[in-house]
Write a protein that holds these residues in place. Structure first.
Motif, PDB file in Angstrom:
ATOM      1  N   TYR A 253       0.837  -1.202   0.000  1.00  0.00           N
ATOM      2  CA  TYR A 253       0.000   0.000   0.000  1.00  0.00           C
ATOM      3  C   TYR A 253       0.876   1.257   0.000  1.00  0.00           C
ATOM      4  O   TYR A 253       0.543   2.265  -0.637  1.00  0.00           O
ATOM      5  CB  TYR A 253      -0.927   0.023   1.208  1.00  0.00           C
ATOM      6  N   LEU A 254       1.986   1.189   0.721  1.00  0.00           N
ATOM      7  CA  LEU A 254       2.854   2.352   0.828  1.00  0.00           C
ATOM      8  C   LEU A 254       3.458   2.731  -0.521  1.00  0.00           C
ATOM      9  O   LEU A 254       3.570   3.923  -0.845  1.00  0.00           O
ATOM     10  CB  LEU A 254       3.952   2.083   1.853  1.00  0.00           C
ATOM     11  N   ILE A 255       3.845   1.733  -1.312  1.00  0.00           N
ATOM     12  CA  ILE A 255       4.446   2.036  -2.612  1.00  0.00           C
ATOM     13  C   ILE A 255       3.408   2.153  -3.718  1.00  0.00           C
ATOM     14  O   ILE A 255       3.759   2.390  -4.873  1.00  0.00           O
ATOM     15  CB  ILE A 255       5.500   0.972  -2.993  1.00  0.00           C
ATOM     16  N   VAL A 267      -2.268   2.771   3.654  1.00  0.00           N
ATOM     17  CA  VAL A 267      -2.716   3.987   2.973  1.00  0.00           C
ATOM     18  C   VAL A 267      -2.447   5.210   3.852  1.00  0.00           C
ATOM     19  O   VAL A 267      -1.980   6.263   3.373  1.00  0.00           O
ATOM     20  CB  VAL A 267      -4.214   3.885   2.613  1.00  0.00           C
ATOM     21  N   THR A 268      -2.728   5.093   5.139  1.00  0.00           N
ATOM     22  CA  THR A 268      -2.467   6.198   6.065  1.00  0.00           C
ATOM     23  C   THR A 268      -0.981   6.532   6.116  1.00  0.00           C
ATOM     24  O   THR A 268      -0.594   7.714   6.109  1.00  0.00           O
ATOM     25  CB  THR A 268      -2.973   5.834   7.473  1.00  0.00           C
ATOM     26  N   LEU A 284       4.365  14.521  12.757  1.00  0.00           N
ATOM     27  CA  LEU A 284       4.990  13.233  13.067  1.00  0.00           C
ATOM     28  C   LEU A 284       3.992  12.220  13.609  1.00  0.00           C
ATOM     29  O   LEU A 284       4.109  11.016  13.354  1.00  0.00           O
ATOM     30  CB  LEU A 284       6.127  13.442  14.072  1.00  0.00           C
ATOM     31  N   HIS A 285       2.997  12.690  14.357  1.00  0.00           N
ATOM     32  CA  HIS A 285       2.003  11.765  14.913  1.00  0.00           C
ATOM     33  C   HIS A 285       1.198  11.074  13.820  1.00  0.00           C
ATOM     34  O   HIS A 285       0.708   9.958  13.995  1.00  0.00           O
ATOM     35  CB  HIS A 285       1.058  12.520  15.843  1.00  0.00           C
ATOM     36  N   TRP A 286       1.050  11.731  12.669  1.00  0.00           N
ATOM     37  CA  TRP A 286       0.348  11.129  11.533  1.00  0.00           C
ATOM     38  C   TRP A 286       1.066   9.867  11.066  1.00  0.00           C
ATOM     39  O   TRP A 286       0.450   8.909  10.614  1.00  0.00           O
ATOM     40  CB  TRP A 286       0.278  12.166  10.408  1.00  0.00           C
ATOM     41  N   LEU A 287       2.385   9.848  11.212  1.00  0.00           N
ATOM     42  CA  LEU A 287       3.190   8.687  10.825  1.00  0.00           C
ATOM     43  C   LEU A 287       3.268   7.657  11.948  1.00  0.00           C
ATOM     44  O   LEU A 287       3.263   6.447  11.683  1.00  0.00           O
ATOM     45  CB  LEU A 287       4.591   9.152  10.448  1.00  0.00           C
ATOM     46  N   LEU A 288       3.320   8.127  13.186  1.00  0.00           N
ATOM     47  CA  LEU A 288       3.528   7.213  14.304  1.00  0.00           C
ATOM     48  C   LEU A 288       2.279   6.416  14.664  1.00  0.00           C
ATOM     49  O   LEU A 288       2.388   5.262  15.097  1.00  0.00           O
ATOM     50  CB  LEU A 288       3.996   8.002  15.535  1.00  0.00           C
ATOM     51  N   VAL A 289       1.097   7.004  14.514  1.00  0.00           N
ATOM     52  CA  VAL A 289      -0.133   6.316  14.925  1.00  0.00           C
ATOM     53  C   VAL A 289      -0.336   5.008  14.157  1.00  0.00           C
ATOM     54  O   VAL A 289      -0.540   3.948  14.779  1.00  0.00           O
ATOM     55  CB  VAL A 289      -1.347   7.262  14.783  1.00  0.00           C
ATOM     56  N   PRO A 290      -0.277   4.965  12.821  1.00  0.00           N
ATOM     57  CA  PRO A 290      -0.419   3.666  12.139  1.00  0.00           C
ATOM     58  C   PRO A 290       0.738   2.717  12.418  1.00  0.00           C
ATOM     59  O   PRO A 290       0.540   1.495  12.452  1.00  0.00           O
ATOM     60  CB  PRO A 290      -0.491   4.048  10.662  1.00  0.00           C
ATOM     61  N   ILE A 291       1.950   3.256  12.629  1.00  0.00           N
ATOM     62  CA  ILE A 291       3.081   2.377  12.962  1.00  0.00           C
ATOM     63  C   ILE A 291       2.842   1.681  14.298  1.00  0.00           C
ATOM     64  O   ILE A 291       3.082   0.473  14.447  1.00  0.00           O
ATOM     65  CB  ILE A 291       4.393   3.189  12.991  1.00  0.00           C
ATOM     66  N   ILE A 292       2.360   2.414  15.280  1.00  0.00           N
ATOM     67  CA  ILE A 292       2.057   1.814  16.590  1.00  0.00           C
ATOM     68  C   ILE A 292       0.947   0.775  16.462  1.00  0.00           C
ATOM     69  O   ILE A 292       0.987  -0.285  17.108  1.00  0.00           O
ATOM     70  CB  ILE A 292       1.669   2.917  17.595  1.00  0.00           C
TER      71      ILE A 292
END
Length: 340
Positions: A253-255, A267-268, A284-292
């Motif tokens: 999804y990322l690529i 997608v997020t 940065l929280h936009w990136l960290l929330v789906p990673i967590i």
């Protein structure tokens, strides 16, 4: 006449006693089934802290899926008035918002049912096929083993990632179950060969030889004697397959290989990356929330698999059965003492 009547009454008494014994045996079988397949597994699993924590984590994800299916949370719609909210800045948006004011918690909740179905489909498909291939090939041996292992080697020779990318582009899977199968299309081959190696050593065990000598059928030997010994290994690899499904889907999804239908953690992440979340502390929280969310699901699965290892440990089962029998004996002895 009296003799015939007495014989008929004795036959009725015998029939009633036989039927009552049959009813008791059925009740005993039900109690034994409950004890072996419900009570003992629950007690053993719950006694391990890893299982408790893992089940709690997975329960949070299941709760989010239920909330989404029931429509109990707001839809992730843009709201420019709430753009770039930081986590816990506004408790109406506890995980913050994106550049367009979309609630990140709503994004994660909306994606959870899709992710769970995809993970379950990928893990079950890869593990089930690998168990069937590995156990049949390892136990039967000979020509069956050669044919099955030749097919497995063919699938192992195909590069997994390019095959998945080609299938994803060709099929554009939007169904989570189909997507899970596509992502693990040849994952089973290596796992099947590993299970075969386990079965090759188990089939030479004395209890397997004894069952084979007594004329026990092959399916029964595999189910009763072979599978219980490889289940810890199977459970761990089921978790690995499920975790691989999550990571592979997020990466594709990322690529941009998989279609952007609805919301997904990948997608997020992709939207956060292209909106510059890597280079802005406010985003940065936009990136960290789906990673967590991704790491949390993988961590919960790993803890459950490690805790479930105790379920298939015969020593733990024997110890639990012995303790329960001693408790029953103490209760019966105390009851008899009270009567006298």
């Amino acid at each position: 006449m009296a003799t015939e009547t007495d014989s008929q009454s004795s036959e009725e008494i015998d029939w009633r006693s036989e039927s009552s014994s049959v009813e008791m045996s059925r009740g005993d079988r039900l109690r034994e089934f409950y004890r072996s397949w419900v009570y003992e597994p629950a007690v053993i699993a719950w006694s391990d802290w890893r299982t408790r924590i893992g089940l709690f984590i997975l329960g949070v994800y299941l709760l989010m899926a239920v909330v989404e299916v029931a429509g109990l949370w707001r839809n992730p719609s843009p709201n420019q008035a709430q753009a770039w909210l930081q986590p816990f800045e506004n408790w109406a948006y506890p995980l913050g918002t994106t550049r367009s004011g979309v609630d990140l918690l709503a994004l994660i909740i909306e994606s959870t049912p899709f992710i769970l179905l995809m993970v379950l489909a990928g893990g079950v498909w890869a593990t089930f096929l690998a168990v069937v291939v590995g156990t049949v090939s390892g136990y039967k041996g000979g020509r069956v083993d050669n044919v099955i292992m030749s097919i497995s080697d063919f699938f192992m020779a195909i590069p997994g990632l390019p095959l998945v990318i080609i299938l994803a582009i060709a099929l554009s899977p939007e169904n989570p179950i189909l997507l899970g199968v596509v992502l693990t299309i040849n994952y089973w081959a290596g796992l099947g060969r590993s299970i075969r190696a386990q079965v090759l050593s188990i089939r030479e065990a004395s209890y397997v030889e004894a069952a084979r000598t007594m004329g026990t059928s092959t399916p029964r030997i595999i189910v009763k004697d072979v599978l219980p010994n490889i289940m810890p290994y199977v459970m761990v690899n089921f978790v690995f397959a499920a975790r691989y499904t999550v990571f592979a889907s997020v990466g594709l999804y990322l690529i941009g290989v998989l279609p952007y239908t609805g919301q997904n953690w990948g997608v997020t992440l992709s939207n956060a990356y292209y909106q510059g979340a890597l280079f802005s502390t406010s985003a940065l929280h936009w990136l960290l929330v789906p990673i967590i969310a991704i790491v949390g699901l993988a961590f919960g699965l790993i803890l459950v698999s490690q805790g479930m290892d105790r379920l298939f440990n015969p020593r733990v089962r024997t110890r639990l059965r012995g303790e329960s029998e001693s408790v029953e004996e103490e209760e019966s002895s105390s009851t008899n003492t009270g009567m006298f």
